[in-house]
Motif scaffolding. Structure first.
Motif, PDB file in Angstrom:
ATOM      1  N   UNK A  96     -95.442 -38.138  28.924  1.00 35.74           N
ATOM      2  CA  UNK A  96     -94.254 -37.617  29.623  1.00 35.74           C
ATOM      3  C   UNK A  96     -94.380 -37.295  30.827  1.00 35.74           C
ATOM      4  N   UNK A  97     -95.333 -37.112  31.678  1.00 35.51           N
ATOM      5  CA  UNK A  97     -95.559 -36.981  32.876  1.00 35.51           C
ATOM      6  C   UNK A  97     -95.585 -38.311  33.645  1.00 35.51           C
ATOM      7  N   UNK A  98     -96.132 -39.233  32.881  1.00 42.52           N
ATOM      8  CA  UNK A  98     -96.036 -40.808  33.602  1.00 42.52           C
ATOM      9  C   UNK A  98     -94.550 -41.319  33.535  1.00 42.52           C
ATOM     10  N   UNK A  99     -93.921 -40.938  32.421  1.00 38.58           N
ATOM     11  CA  UNK A  99     -92.491 -41.174  32.542  1.00 38.58           C
ATOM     12  C   UNK A  99     -91.935 -42.433  32.748  1.00 38.58           C
ATOM     13  N   UNK A 100     -92.826 -43.565  32.448  1.00 39.86           N
ATOM     14  CA  UNK A 100     -92.458 -45.016  32.840  1.00 39.86           C
ATOM     15  C   UNK A 100     -91.358 -45.447  31.516  1.00 39.86           C
ATOM     16  N   UNK A 101     -90.654 -46.173  31.722  1.00 40.56           N
ATOM     17  CA  UNK A 101     -89.812 -47.069  30.674  1.00 40.56           C
ATOM     18  C   UNK A 101     -90.265 -48.403  30.638  1.00 40.56           C
ATOM     19  N   UNK A 102     -91.273 -48.680  29.676  1.00 39.10           N
ATOM     20  CA  UNK A 102     -91.945 -49.867  29.636  1.00 39.10           C
ATOM     21  C   UNK A 102     -91.327 -51.333  29.119  1.00 39.10           C
ATOM     22  N   UNK A 103     -90.311 -51.569  29.658  1.00 39.55           N
ATOM     23  CA  UNK A 103     -89.499 -52.374  28.969  1.00 39.55           C
ATOM     24  C   UNK A 103     -90.046 -54.029  29.478  1.00 39.55           C
ATOM     25  N   UNK A 104     -91.067 -53.917  30.282  1.00 39.28           N
ATOM     26  CA  UNK A 104     -91.453 -55.271  30.814  1.00 39.28           C
ATOM     27  C   UNK A 104     -92.705 -54.874  31.401  1.00 39.28           C
ATOM     28  N   UNK A 105     -93.774 -55.809  31.691  1.00 34.39           N
ATOM     29  CA  UNK A 105     -95.047 -55.680  32.296  1.00 34.39           C
ATOM     30  C   UNK A 105     -94.924 -54.999  33.604  1.00 34.39           C
ATOM     31  N   UNK A 106     -93.834 -55.872  34.319  1.00 33.93           N
ATOM     32  CA  UNK A 106     -93.822 -55.245  35.818  1.00 33.93           C
ATOM     33  C   UNK A 106     -93.403 -53.768  35.898  1.00 33.93           C
ATOM     34  N   UNK A 111     -99.076 -49.586  30.659  1.00 34.42           N
ATOM     35  CA  UNK A 111     -98.066 -49.626  29.578  1.00 34.42           C
ATOM     36  C   UNK A 111     -98.059 -50.581  28.330  1.00 34.42           C
ATOM     37  N   UNK A 112     -97.869 -51.851  29.062  1.00 34.36           N
ATOM     38  CA  UNK A 112     -97.795 -52.976  28.271  1.00 34.36           C
ATOM     39  C   UNK A 112     -99.255 -53.427  27.884  1.00 34.36           C
ATOM     40  N   UNK A 113    -100.037 -53.490  28.642  1.00 32.36           N
ATOM     41  CA  UNK A 113    -101.475 -54.103  28.374  1.00 32.36           C
ATOM     42  C   UNK A 113    -101.981 -53.247  27.286  1.00 32.36           C
ATOM     43  N   UNK A 114    -101.956 -51.857  27.701  1.00 30.65           N
ATOM     44  CA  UNK A 114    -102.767 -51.053  26.546  1.00 30.65           C
ATOM     45  C   UNK A 114    -102.138 -51.034  25.153  1.00 30.65           C
ATOM     46  N   UNK A 333     -84.055 -57.750  35.345  1.00 29.71           N
ATOM     47  CA  UNK A 333     -85.459 -57.526  34.466  1.00 29.71           C
ATOM     48  C   UNK A 333     -86.456 -58.381  34.639  1.00 29.71           C
ATOM     49  N   UNK A 334     -86.041 -59.683  35.360  1.00 31.64           N
ATOM     50  CA  UNK A 334     -87.299 -60.679  35.430  1.00 31.64           C
ATOM     51  C   UNK A 334     -88.241 -60.296  36.476  1.00 31.64           C
ATOM     52  N   UNK A 335     -89.318 -60.751  36.644  1.00 32.98           N
ATOM     53  CA  UNK A 335     -90.525 -60.543  37.236  1.00 32.98           C
ATOM     54  C   UNK A 335     -91.288 -61.783  37.586  1.00 32.98           C
ATOM     55  N   UNK A 336     -92.177 -61.811  38.507  1.00 31.09           N
ATOM     56  CA  UNK A 336     -92.950 -63.179  38.609  1.00 31.09           C
ATOM     57  C   UNK A 336     -94.166 -63.316  37.784  1.00 31.09           C
ATOM     58  N   UNK A 337     -94.523 -62.393  36.804  1.00 31.13           N
ATOM     59  CA  UNK A 337     -95.461 -62.869  36.043  1.00 31.13           C
ATOM     60  C   UNK A 337     -94.989 -63.112  34.524  1.00 31.13           C
ATOM     61  N   UNK A 338     -93.778 -63.156  34.354  1.00 34.16           N
ATOM     62  CA  UNK A 338     -93.290 -63.263  32.879  1.00 34.16           C
ATOM     63  C   UNK A 338     -93.535 -64.292  32.411  1.00 34.16           C
ATOM     64  N   UNK A 339     -93.968 -65.333  32.709  1.00 34.14           N
ATOM     65  CA  UNK A 339     -94.386 -66.518  32.092  1.00 34.14           C
ATOM     66  C   UNK A 339     -95.784 -66.701  31.842  1.00 34.14           C
ATOM     67  N   UNK A 343     -99.291 -62.214  29.216  1.00 35.35           N
ATOM     68  CA  UNK A 343     -98.335 -60.956  29.442  1.00 35.35           C
ATOM     69  C   UNK A 343     -97.101 -61.190  28.598  1.00 35.35           C
ATOM     70  N   UNK A 344     -96.821 -60.217  27.978  1.00 31.96           N
ATOM     71  CA  UNK A 344     -95.831 -59.986  26.921  1.00 31.96           C
ATOM     72  C   UNK A 344     -94.702 -58.871  27.658  1.00 31.96           C
ATOM     73  N   UNK A 345     -93.421 -59.100  27.435  1.00 29.36           N
ATOM     74  CA  UNK A 345     -92.468 -58.178  27.871  1.00 29.36           C
ATOM     75  C   UNK A 345     -91.957 -57.597  26.339  1.00 29.36           C
ATOM     76  N   UNK A 346     -92.217 -56.394  26.056  1.00 30.99           N
ATOM     77  CA  UNK A 346     -91.858 -55.749  24.728  1.00 30.99           C
ATOM     78  C   UNK A 346     -90.500 -55.526  24.571  1.00 30.99           C
TER      79      UNK A 346
END
Length: 480
Positions: A96-106, A111-114, A333-339, A343-346
């Motif tokens: 809750x404190x970090x509060x990120x919305x982990x829709x993509x790796x970027x 959030x994604x990798x863990x 929503x795109x980012x330079x590492x999505x391919x 890396x996966x974008x959940x």
């Protein structure tokens, strides 16, 4: 509230939570309120001016707690467990404190990798085939969904997209609507209602396959349904196997059903929402034999693995089956590492776009309990269920209705359904323990599920004494 007050109030809240859980045994497990009790206790509109924190805290005991069903009471034996542990609570605070919305790796790389690594950890605990693990270059992988219901729907929608594309590639003249009319999915007549609901949401005909005397879906019944529907011009495409049904914790015959699904080219999804946690114990791993035939597999660590809700673990053999069905890539929503291969974008693995940092709970719990600690927790609950089973079997007035394999005992008074309905009503009206029923064929059955993290033999013994005393009262009244 500034950081200084937050520090003070946060410590107070931790104390309140610890006191609540330490004293939960003394609270009535089921609330003594009527529908609509809360509305007269609070204003009809939100306050125009700020109120004090002290007033809010006072209202927790005055307004909220009287209407709470205490799922973590050692006298709660209803439904299935809902997981709770202090490490998971602490992780949720950090989430809750970090509060990120982990829709993509970027959006938050950790959030994604863990999540990817935690799902591999858990997959290895279950001894899942390598094909379900992401590793560094695998085609499969895991994702945390909100619930098993959500996982079943995601699997069905992915399977639907896959079969439609395959059929249209082979016969371009087929429209999506024409194919949809012919698609049919299957599950046992003992499956959870969420499977039927997935069919409704997905616009798919879902057929219930009759289960055998042990409430298990068998190959012969499924094969008969498949052949009958193919002969009628329908297109079977999706089968849900349940391992540990909600009603009685029965297990569909995965080793029989799996090969048929593979031969027919039908997507096989496994729903092990409750029972899946037990598969980390070697003595219960046999219940998952045949998972190699599945396309997707799901269970809920938030039920029985000490990871607080919501945390529903889902694996697929080919993650492109999901990402191909749900991939939407607007420029924002795109980012330079999505391919990147690793890396996966959940957001492409689920229905909502946003997601919380839920893997933190898994990381905390797995590290602070260790696999051996989690196994010991599961084994203790199973032992307590067998203790309750033995108590029931010693009383000739009662009968055990299904084999006790994990933490659920299905039992009833020998006699009419009305007699057992009266007994359950007496049990829950007394509010000392809480049970819910099921219906197995034509029988009304009581379910005794070992649920709380803190439940001990003494609680099971007291629960049985209470049930036995009430049974005497019910049977005595019947004779009068």
């Amino acid at each position: 509230m500034d950081s200084r007050e937050f520090r003070r109030r946060g410590k107070e809240m931790v104390d309140y939570i610890a006191d609540y859980l330490d004293g939960i045994e003394g609270r009535p497990v089921y609330p003594d309120v009527e529908p609509g009790y809360l509305r007269p206790l609070i204003p009809a509109t939100a306050p125009q001016e700020p109120e004090t924190y002290e007033d809010i805290i006072k209202d927790i005991e005055k307004i909220i707690m009287p209407g709470v069903t205490h799922w973590h009471s050692p006298y709660f034996f209803a439904y299935f467990p809902t997981a709770s542990s202090y490490p998971a609570m602490l992780a949720d605070m950090l989430c809750g404190a970090i509060g990120c919305i982990g829709f993509s790796w970027a959006a938050s790389p950790a959030c994604t990798e863990l999540e990817t690594v935690m799902m591999d950890w858990l997959g290895k605990m279950l001894e899942l085939p390598e094909a379900f693990l992401a590793g560094r270059a695998g085609e499969g992988g895991g994702v945390i969904q909100g619930s098993a219901s959500e996982a079943t729907l995601v699997a069905l929608l992915a399977a639907r997209t896959k079969v439609i594309r395959q059929l249209q590639a082979a016969s371009p003249e087929f429209t999506q609507a024409a194919i949809m009319e012919k698609l049919v999915a299957y599950t046992s007549d003992q499956a959870h209602s969420s499977v039927e609901r997935a069919g409704l949401i997905g616009g798919i005909k879902l057929k219930a396959v009759p289960s055998d005397g042990n409430f298990s879906m068998r190959a012969s019944a499924l094969q008969e349904a498949l052949e009958r529907d193919k002969a009628a011009g329908l297109i079977p495409f999706f089968v849900v196997v349940t391992l540990g049904t909600t009603s009685c914790c029965s297990f569909d015959n995965l080793l029989e059903v799996g090969p048929i699904c593979n031969q027919e080219g039908v997507w096989l999804h496994i729903d092990a929402a409750y029972a899946g946690s037990a598969f980390i114990c070697p003595e219960f791993r046999y219940l998952l034999n045949g998972v190699e035939f599945a396309d997707s597999f799901n269970f809920n660590p938030h039920k029985w693995l000490l990871v607080n809700f919501d945390c529903s673990a889902m694996w697929v053999k080919r993650r492109t089956d999901l990402t191909g069905a749900f991939n939407m890539d607007p420029v924002y929503l795109k980012h330079s590492h999505q391919d990147s291969g690793f890396i996966t974008d959940y957001r492409h693995w689920q229905i909502p776009l946003g997601r919380r940092f839920r893997s933190l709970k898994m990381w905390f719990v797995f590290r602070m309990y260790g696999v051996k600690g989690l196994q010991a927790y599961i084994r203790k609950h199973v032992e307590l269920s067998h203790e309750f089973e033995s108590l029931v079997r010693q009383d000739p007035r009662f009968e055990i209705c299904t084999e006790v394999i994990l933490g659920l005992v299905c039992f009833r008074l020998k006699g009419s359904n009305e007699l057992n309905e009266t007994l359950l009503q007496r049990i829950n009206s007394a509010k000392k323990i809480h049970l819910v029923p099921c219906r197995l064929r034509d029988k009304f059955v009581l379910r005794f599920a070992v649920c709380a993290r803190t439940v001990e033999s003494a609680h099971v013994q007291l629960a049985w004494e209470h049930i036995s005393d009430l049974a005497s009262s019910v049977l005595g009244a019947e004779k009068e």
